[in-house]
Design a protein around this motif. Sequence first.
Motif, mmCIF file in Angstrom:
data_model
loop_
_atom_site.group_PDB
_atom_site.id
_atom_site.type_symbol
_atom_site.label_atom_id
_atom_site.label_comp_id
_atom_site.label_asym_id
_atom_site.label_seq_id
_atom_site.Cartn_x
_atom_site.Cartn_y
_atom_site.Cartn_z
ATOM 1 N N ASP A 45 -39.547 -12.325 58.101
ATOM 2 C CA ASP A 45 -38.509 -11.350 58.454
ATOM 3 C C ASP A 45 -38.272 -10.400 57.285
ATOM 4 O O ASP A 45 -38.163 -9.182 57.465
ATOM 5 N N TYR A 89 -26.311 -22.508 59.851
ATOM 6 C CA TYR A 89 -27.655 -22.729 60.414
ATOM 7 C C TYR A 89 -28.115 -24.155 60.133
ATOM 8 O O TYR A 89 -27.914 -24.687 59.044
ATOM 9 N N GLY A 180 -44.414 -18.971 62.793
ATOM 10 C CA GLY A 180 -43.457 -17.954 63.217
ATOM 11 C C GLY A 180 -43.255 -17.932 64.717
ATOM 12 O O GLY A 180 -42.368 -17.268 65.217
ATOM 13 N N ASP A 182 -42.552 -20.547 66.890
ATOM 14 C CA ASP A 182 -42.127 -21.945 66.906
ATOM 15 C C ASP A 182 -42.552 -22.804 68.097
ATOM 16 O O ASP A 182 -43.193 -23.817 67.943
ATOM 17 N N TYR A 376 -37.979 -17.822 74.657
ATOM 18 C CA TYR A 376 -38.428 -17.773 73.275
ATOM 19 C C TYR A 376 -39.890 -17.336 73.158
ATOM 20 O O TYR A 376 -40.234 -16.240 73.574
HETATM 21 C C1 9WN Z 1 -37.125 -21.245 62.483
HETATM 22 C C2 9WN Z 1 -35.876 -15.831 61.856
HETATM 23 C C3 9WN Z 1 -36.883 -16.788 62.471
HETATM 24 C C4 9WN Z 1 -38.259 -16.124 62.677
HETATM 25 C C5 9WN Z 1 -39.180 -16.991 63.522
HETATM 26 C C6 9WN Z 1 -38.461 -17.353 64.811
HETATM 27 C C7 9WN Z 1 -37.163 -18.071 64.499
HETATM 28 C C8 9WN Z 1 -36.417 -20.149 63.283
HETATM 29 C C9 9WN Z 1 -35.516 -20.795 64.315
HETATM 30 O O1 9WN Z 1 -36.330 -17.239 63.712
HETATM 31 O O2 9WN Z 1 -37.443 -19.305 63.857
HETATM 32 O O3 9WN Z 1 -37.838 -20.698 61.424
HETATM 33 O O4 9WN Z 1 -34.540 -21.427 63.895
HETATM 34 O O5 9WN Z 1 -35.770 -20.698 65.515
HETATM 35 O O6 9WN Z 1 -39.286 -18.108 65.636
HETATM 36 O O7 9WN Z 1 -40.383 -16.309 63.782
HETATM 37 O O8 9WN Z 1 -38.852 -15.882 61.448
HETATM 38 O O9 9WN Z 1 -35.812 -14.644 62.605
#
Ligand code: 9WN
Length: 447
Positions: A45, A89, A180, A182, A376
Amino acid sequence: PGDRRPVRYPEPALAARAARVLRDNDTGAVITAAPRLYPHMWSWDAAFISIGLARLDVQRAISELQTLFRAQWRNGMVPHIVFTENDAYFPGPDRWGTEVAHDGPQHVRTSGICQPPVHAIAVQRVLEIGRRSSAADRADAERFARDIWPSLYAWHRWLVEYRTPGSSGLIAIVHGWESGMDNSPRWDVPYAAVQPGAGLPPYVRKDVRIVGDPSERPSDREYDRYLWLIEEMRRAGYDQRKIVRNSSFLVGDVFVTALFAVACDVLVELGKEFGQAPEEIADLQEWADNARAAVAGSCHSVSGMARDRDLRANRWLDTQTVAGFSPLLCGGAPDEVQLKLLSLLDSDRWCGHPELLAPVPPSVSPMRPGFNPRQYWRGPQWPVVVWLFSWAFERRGWHERARKLRDGGVKLTEDGSFGEYYEPFTGEPLGSTDQSWTAAVVLDWLC
Ligand code: 9WN
């Protein structure tokens, strides 16, 4: 199609809104990935965010990448999360417990895995934008590109040293989060072999409290596996050799490998320009060639689509997703395979699907069983993925294709909500809104 959403901002107003999202998500120290759902810095990101930021403030774009690289581990790994003080988080720094690692940074808390290596691409983009800006921005961007190059080299070297086990040549991931993408169906088969042990400490998810409809997020079953893999790594003291040897999940990721190949190309260009060590430039050239060959070698003989490889079960993963188009990002596939992929991408199975609001690739083809338009990485469209393909197509000289993807990306996001991902038929924003990287790529498209 096109009038399925009530609001549609003209480009200047959309750019102004995108800029405001980045400013609002700025804690002063970092731009968080999203205001509520993701209150920390995420690795890939941050790369995209810096590209958007450069359109507003080159200095701020530079400092964002510097902050990420200050959290680089001593072995070269760039961690997937750099934590802020916010505790909204999960899993946060206590759950990761990376203090047990020998190689972690001292002054900042991070997760213990990585994300796709798109950072060299961001540095080059910030440099290009800085050069078109003021003389001071140009000088700063050039100094920055020169100074950060050794850290980027160390990051790429880490991926080669620790993450290219086996003979496929693909870069291996040890957790779906490293991709990325998930919960992409790409990982369903390898995740099925991950058995959360009785020793999995209890936990409470926070994401599903923030996203209104929990079915837009991964399931609890999936989370158990995500958390179990962290548990395995923590117990291994985040020792990469041990993790790659023993973890229950080890997959050669073709999309990461393609991004690595093209990011190595970019580092070679920057290295030559700024007079970096010739032997390190030669390493990068070799790594790029090997990665490109691995991507080409993964292509299915009939469909042409690139495949991931389950390195624990020693088999190709045939699930078709947007990652199957990886050879288009980095090149190197035979002409006939490339043509096949381009016509597949244009076909009604992908961008040409007649019901799509915007003709950009969804994460999974709407024609595949298991496609879920709201879930997702199992169907929605992700603006950053569109940006990557449009950037790569531009670089490859496919200007018309790049422009079409850029126009499609703007169409997808012109409702001004900056969704994390979008329902492909209605254009409904899903997951988080005011997602920083969405705002950032929109800014890059519009400026
Ligand atoms: C886990 C932040 C991130 C992105 C990922 C996306 C999501 C996280 C989550 O959010 O992942 O790393 O908690 O779901 O899949 O690509 O970098 O935006």
